[in-house]
Structures are given as structure tokens and as C-alpha cells.
Motif scaffolding. Sequence first.
Motif, mmCIF file in Angstrom:
data_model
loop_
_atom_site.group_PDB
_atom_site.id
_atom_site.type_symbol
_atom_site.label_atom_id
_atom_site.label_comp_id
_atom_site.label_asym_id
_atom_site.label_seq_id
_atom_site.Cartn_x
_atom_site.Cartn_y
_atom_site.Cartn_z
ATOM 1 N N GLU A 1 -29.603 1.260 1.351
ATOM 2 C CA GLU A 1 -29.340 -0.156 1.630
ATOM 3 C C GLU A 1 -30.184 -1.045 0.720
ATOM 4 O OE1 GLU A 1 -28.281 -0.268 6.335
ATOM 5 O OE2 GLU A 1 -30.314 0.377 5.813
ATOM 6 N N ILE B 1 -28.888 -0.998 -2.866
ATOM 7 C CA ILE B 1 -27.703 -1.849 -3.032
ATOM 8 C C ILE B 1 -28.116 -3.320 -3.088
ATOM 9 C CG2 ILE B 1 -25.587 -2.667 -1.891
ATOM 10 C CD1 ILE B 1 -25.284 0.265 -0.832
ATOM 11 N N THR C 1 -29.616 -4.367 -6.499
ATOM 12 C CA THR C 1 -28.828 -4.098 -7.701
ATOM 13 C C THR C 1 -27.701 -5.109 -7.831
ATOM 14 O OG1 THR C 1 -29.282 -1.736 -7.386
ATOM 15 C CG2 THR C 1 -27.526 -2.308 -8.930
ATOM 16 N N ASP C 2 -27.500 -5.618 -9.041
ATOM 17 C CA ASP C 2 -26.370 -6.511 -9.300
ATOM 18 C C ASP C 2 -25.073 -5.760 -9.055
ATOM 19 O OD1 ASP C 2 -27.949 -8.667 -10.035
ATOM 20 O OD2 ASP C 2 -27.931 -8.128 -12.162
ATOM 21 N N ARG C 3 -24.141 -6.409 -8.410
ATOM 22 C CA ARG C 3 -22.852 -5.792 -8.053
ATOM 23 C C ARG C 3 -22.154 -5.175 -9.271
ATOM 24 N NH1 ARG C 3 -19.400 -4.013 -3.892
ATOM 25 N NH2 ARG C 3 -17.294 -4.298 -4.631
ATOM 26 N N ALA C 4 -22.156 -5.886 -10.400
ATOM 27 C CA ALA C 4 -21.482 -5.375 -11.600
ATOM 28 C C ALA C 4 -22.108 -4.072 -12.081
ATOM 29 C CB ALA C 4 -21.519 -6.415 -12.714
ATOM 30 N N ASP C 5 -23.404 -3.904 -11.849
ATOM 31 C CA ASP C 5 -24.088 -2.682 -12.274
ATOM 32 C C ASP C 5 -23.804 -1.506 -11.351
ATOM 33 O OD1 ASP C 5 -25.246 -3.862 -14.518
ATOM 34 O OD2 ASP C 5 -27.052 -4.458 -13.420
ATOM 35 N N ILE C 6 -23.487 -1.776 -10.096
ATOM 36 C CA ILE C 6 -23.219 -0.700 -9.134
ATOM 37 C C ILE C 6 -21.859 -0.054 -9.388
ATOM 38 C CG2 ILE C 6 -22.764 -0.177 -6.706
ATOM 39 C CD1 ILE C 6 -24.836 -2.210 -5.925
ATOM 40 N N VAL C 7 -20.875 -0.853 -9.739
ATOM 41 C CA VAL C 7 -19.509 -0.345 -9.890
ATOM 42 C C VAL C 7 -19.473 0.722 -10.984
ATOM 43 C CG1 VAL C 7 -17.126 -0.940 -10.474
ATOM 44 C CG2 VAL C 7 -18.502 -2.495 -9.068
ATOM 45 N N ASN D 1 -18.283 1.400 -0.759
ATOM 46 C CA ASN D 1 -17.745 0.037 -0.860
ATOM 47 C C ASN D 1 -18.416 -0.771 -1.971
ATOM 48 O OD1 ASN D 1 -15.748 0.265 0.997
ATOM 49 N ND2 ASN D 1 -16.584 -1.203 2.444
ATOM 50 N N ALA D 2 -19.659 -0.442 -2.299
ATOM 51 C CA ALA D 2 -20.350 -1.145 -3.385
ATOM 52 C C ALA D 2 -19.807 -0.729 -4.747
ATOM 53 C CB ALA D 2 -21.855 -0.884 -3.304
ATOM 54 N N GLY D 3 -19.148 0.451 -4.819
ATOM 55 C CA GLY D 3 -18.545 0.889 -6.067
ATOM 56 C C GLY D 3 -19.160 2.120 -6.689
#
Length: 170
Positions: free
Chosen positions: A74, A77, A80-86, A106-108
Amino acid sequence: MTERLDWDSFWFLQAMIYSTRGTCDRLRTGCVIVKNKRIVGAGYNGSVSGQPHCDDVGHLIVEGHCERTLHGEENAIINTDRADIVGADAYIIGTPCMRCTKLLINAGIQRINYLGQYKNSRGKEFIEEIARNAGVELKRFDIDPMDLFNKAIARLKEPGGVLANMPQTG
């Protein structure tokens, strides 16, 4: 000369280092999120900002599980920037719980790697099915953590390593 650690072992070693910041002694866990062989985020289990830690005031047990802390996954997540997780991979100390598995998916996250097994992981009997249905690879590693540390120490004792010129003890 020792060999460099393979990438999976290297990332698990990083997750183990992060786990040393954990504040719940039921499982000091860490999670690193890796994309293109770079750490893009990390977290460890710890209390909500400004709240007391299990190590200081004890556990907040609800239905056999400590709820005082956020899990390492958690926090990773959140950090971390969302774009980096995907499309990234997660490296986790211990079996992820069902909630964290769902959050990572769900975060990618594309691949969830975990070291060892945490027996008290809530919903662990469903995590393989959840990952499979989402098209996310779930992989358990049975690497000895002491072996990872010993390999890292041996490497650091070689010429050029931070321990190369340290006096020998004992």
C-alpha cells in the motif's frame, strides 16, 4: 570474484532493506516497484503518518490481523507516480494479502513477485485466481534471505567494494 546478483535477487535485497524500516513485528515487510530495471517506488509496513507504531504501543488486532499499519505494498503504491506503476513489477517480502494483490493489479502492476510465505496472509488462497483472471503474473521465490545478504557482503568485500578495506574481525 563473486558474481553479481541476478535482477530478481537484487530487487528482493532492496525490498529486504526497505523492510528494516517496518514498524510492525508481526511481519516487517517491504515492497519495491520496478520498471525498466529502475526502482520507481517503494514502501514498508508502517502506521499512518502521525499515528503510533505497533513497536511502540502494541498491535491493533481486528479479526486476527493487525490494522494499525499500512502494508508495504500500500505504501509503495502511495509513494509511486501512477504512470510509473503501469507495466511495472512488484517485489514483496512475504505473501501479499488479497487486498494488496487487488490494489497492485488495479494500480497496473504486471508481475507480482514475492519472497517466502507469510502464513497469516488474509485471503492468500484467492490471490493466484485473482492474478490469473487479471492476466498478472504471480511468482513465489524460495530464496534464502541470508544467502542474499551473504552474497551482497561477499561482493562488497571484493576490490572496489565498500567493505574491501575494512579490518577483519574475529
